[in-house]
Every structure is written in C-alpha cells, then in structure tokens.
Design an enzyme around this catalytic site. Structure first.
Site, short mmCIF file in Angstrom:
data_model
loop_
_atom_site.label_atom_id
_atom_site.label_comp_id
_atom_site.label_asym_id
_atom_site.label_seq_id
_atom_site.Cartn_x
_atom_site.Cartn_y
_atom_site.Cartn_z
N GLU A 59 0.73 -1.25 0.00
CA GLU A 59 0.00 0.00 0.00
C GLU A 59 0.77 1.31 0.00
O GLU A 59 1.86 1.40 0.48
CB GLU A 59 -0.92 -0.04 1.21
N TYR A 97 -8.55 14.81 -0.91
CA TYR A 97 -8.32 13.40 -0.63
C TYR A 97 -8.19 12.65 -1.94
O TYR A 97 -9.14 12.55 -2.71
CB TYR A 97 -9.46 12.81 0.20
N GLU A 99 -6.39 9.21 -4.19
CA GLU A 99 -5.83 7.87 -4.14
C GLU A 99 -5.30 7.50 -5.51
O GLU A 99 -5.65 8.13 -6.51
CB GLU A 99 -6.88 6.84 -3.71
N HIS A 150 -12.32 0.80 -5.09
CA HIS A 150 -12.48 1.16 -3.69
C HIS A 150 -13.62 2.15 -3.64
O HIS A 150 -13.46 3.33 -3.96
CB HIS A 150 -11.20 1.78 -3.13
N ASP A 184 -12.27 -3.26 -2.11
CA ASP A 184 -13.08 -2.87 -0.97
C ASP A 184 -14.33 -2.20 -1.52
O ASP A 184 -14.36 -1.01 -1.78
CB ASP A 184 -12.29 -1.92 -0.07
N ASP A 229 -15.12 -6.53 1.58
CA ASP A 229 -14.14 -6.82 0.52
C ASP A 229 -14.61 -8.00 -0.32
O ASP A 229 -14.98 -9.04 0.23
CB ASP A 229 -12.77 -7.09 1.13
N HIS A 267 -8.84 -4.06 7.51
CA HIS A 267 -9.45 -5.04 6.62
C HIS A 267 -8.57 -6.28 6.53
O HIS A 267 -7.34 -6.18 6.61
CB HIS A 267 -9.62 -4.48 5.20
#
Length: 302
Positions: A59, A97, A99, A150, A184, A229, A267
């Site tokens: 990650e 935010y 990702e 996600h 997820d 998940d 998770h």
C-alpha cells in the site's frame, strides 16, 4: 487483485487514508492467485515500522511513489522468485483526498498488455477504476482483465451499479470475457442492505460469480462483522479454474491483538486461487507468505 512480499499483487496507492492493494501472483505455469487488500494508508512513516513492513509489504499514501519503490525493494529482497514490477494510475479523487491504484506483479511471468482509467463522464465514482489487462503463462487462461474498485461508503449502491458498465467497457475494449472485479466495495452492513445488494446488476445478470461469500467477515475490528471486501469472477474459463477463495484472518493466525492488527489494516485481505491442477488441500498461500515476513516476536504460530 492482496498479498505479501512473496506474492504478486495489484495494490492501490493513495494520497491520503485507505489503500486498496491488488495482487496478481503466478505459481508455476497454470496456477494464479489474485488478491485484494485494503491496507489503509501507506506512508513512508508506516512502512518504516519493521513490524508493519515485515507483516505486509504493501500500500501507498505517498504521492511521490517513494513508498511504492520501498515496497518493491522489500518484495525483491525477501522473495527470490521475482523480480516484481508495478503499474500505477494517476492520483484519483474529487477533492484534496486522493488515491491511486497500484498493481504489483512478477514481471518475468506476467506482463501488462494494456491499461486505462475508466472514463467516468457522469462522475459516478469517487475513485474511478484503473482497469488492466494482464498476460498469464497459461494455455487455458492466457490473459485476464482486472477491475479494481475502492468505493466510497456513502455511494456504494451507485458505484456498484456503475461497476457493471465498467465491466462491459473493459470486456468490449479487449474482447475478453475473463474478468475479475475486486476490492473494498463496502458492500455490506450500513453501507448496503442485503436487499439492495441482491438487486445489483452484478448479482442479477448471468455469468457473475461472487467467490467471497456473503456473511464472511473481512474486517479486523471485533465490533464489526461485514463483508466489505469482494472478488467477482466472470468468464467460463476463469470460473472453471477456481480452487479456493477466502478472507485471511491474519490477526487470529498470527495471534495479534486487535491493536497490533490495526497497525497493519482494518481489513483482512481476500484472495482467489485459479489452478488447472486438481483441487489443492493446501491453505491459501497468503498466510504462509505473510508469516515469512513476520518478525520473530510476532510469528508466534509459525
């Protein structure tokens, strides 16, 4: 696509909290494992913690990609079956935010044939899927399309409905029916009622197989029991190769306290094994891979 240094994954890197790790692991010529793991945020501070890096090399929440580089370095250092390579998207998100999706794979066995970020013209996704087409060293399944997601908890139903369109787009783009959707999805508990889940196109349209069963807990906290998940398979060739699929409760297997486990993620990783050989009696490889990275003081059950 979630595993540890000895497994190939397809991780998701992010600019802030929450990372979805996707892994593609080839084992021999006809065996493959595809893993997904929401490892939360992966910063340089986090990967610098020995117990975290040694437990799961994964990650990224680092826009400079230095954490991914460190992850690859550790994967190649711990596992001689590499080398490992990565493929990442640009930063994705609607606000500060952000990702990114990052795939990690064994480049001497698996190659990226093509990839693209889904064109989300109606802004249905908080983080639009970064779809990838991989070659596999298999005559039975020579290639595989991976579609990670996600989802954001407040728009789970909308995003999973739109994920069906992503499947159609990717399948048509590469003329492939062998597709795995995973990640997820937040597809349970307060985020998505079972009645609404049952009405999704990914549930009602023929040809889809949800291999992580409803009711399987993929969360670390004792206060929650949710199947957030998921892994969904499409394609007869792909589905015929399924050997096993499950979440890996690393907290129980490694005898970690909840506090210790949450330093890694809230998770559990989920994975599916595709194998042309007879059904294996061996457990999912993820556990063994993670155990090999644990420091001695945490590997109490090794």
């Amino acid at each position: 696509m979630w595993e540890s240094p000895r497994g190939v994954r397809l991780p998701v890197a992010m600019l802030r909290p929450a990372v979805l790790l996707l892994l593609l692991l080839t084992r021999g010529m006809e065996a493959f494992r595809v893993c997904a793991f929401n490892t939360q945020r992966l910063t340089l501070v986090k990967v610098a913690q020995v117990e975290v890096m040694d437990t799961l090399v994964r990650e990224v929440v680092d826009p400079s990609d230095r954490a991914v580089a460190l992850l690859l370095r550790e994967l190649n250092r711990f596992d001689g079956s590499g080398p490992y390579s990565s493929l990442s998207s640009q930063l994705l998100g609607r606000s500060t935010y952000m990702e990114k999706y990052v795939y990690i794979y064994r480049s001497h066995r698996t190659q990226v044939l093509d990839s693209y970020v889904y064109h989300d013209q109606d802004d249905l996704f908080a983080r639009e899927p970064f779809v990838a087409h991989f070659s596999l060293p298999s005559k039975v399944l020579p290639s595989l399309v991976l579609v990670p997601l996600h989802s954001t908890p407040k728009d789970v139903e909308k995003e999973l409905t739109a994920l069906y369109d992503v499947f159609l787009d990717a399948s048509q783009h590469w003329q492939s029916k062998d597709v795995i959707l995973l990640g997820d999805f937040n597809a349970d508990c307060a985020s998505l009622a079972k009645k609404r889940l049952s009405k999704l196109l990914l549930r009602t349209e023929p040809g889809f197989r949800w291999v992580i069963a409803d009711g399987e807990d993929t969360t670390v906290r004792a206060s929650t029991h949710c199947t957030y998940d998921r892994i969904i398979l499409h394609g007869e060739r792909c589905q015929n190769l399924v050997q096993s699929a499950a979440a890996f409760d690393f907290a129980t297997n490694f005898q970690l306290t909840e506090e210790e486990a949450l330093k890694i993620s809230d998770h559990y990783p989920v994975e599916v094994e595709l194998n042309q050989a007879a059904r294996s009696i061996q457990p999912l490889s993820l556990a063994a891979l993670l155990l090999s990275l644990l420091p001695p003081e945490l590997a109490r059950v090794a």
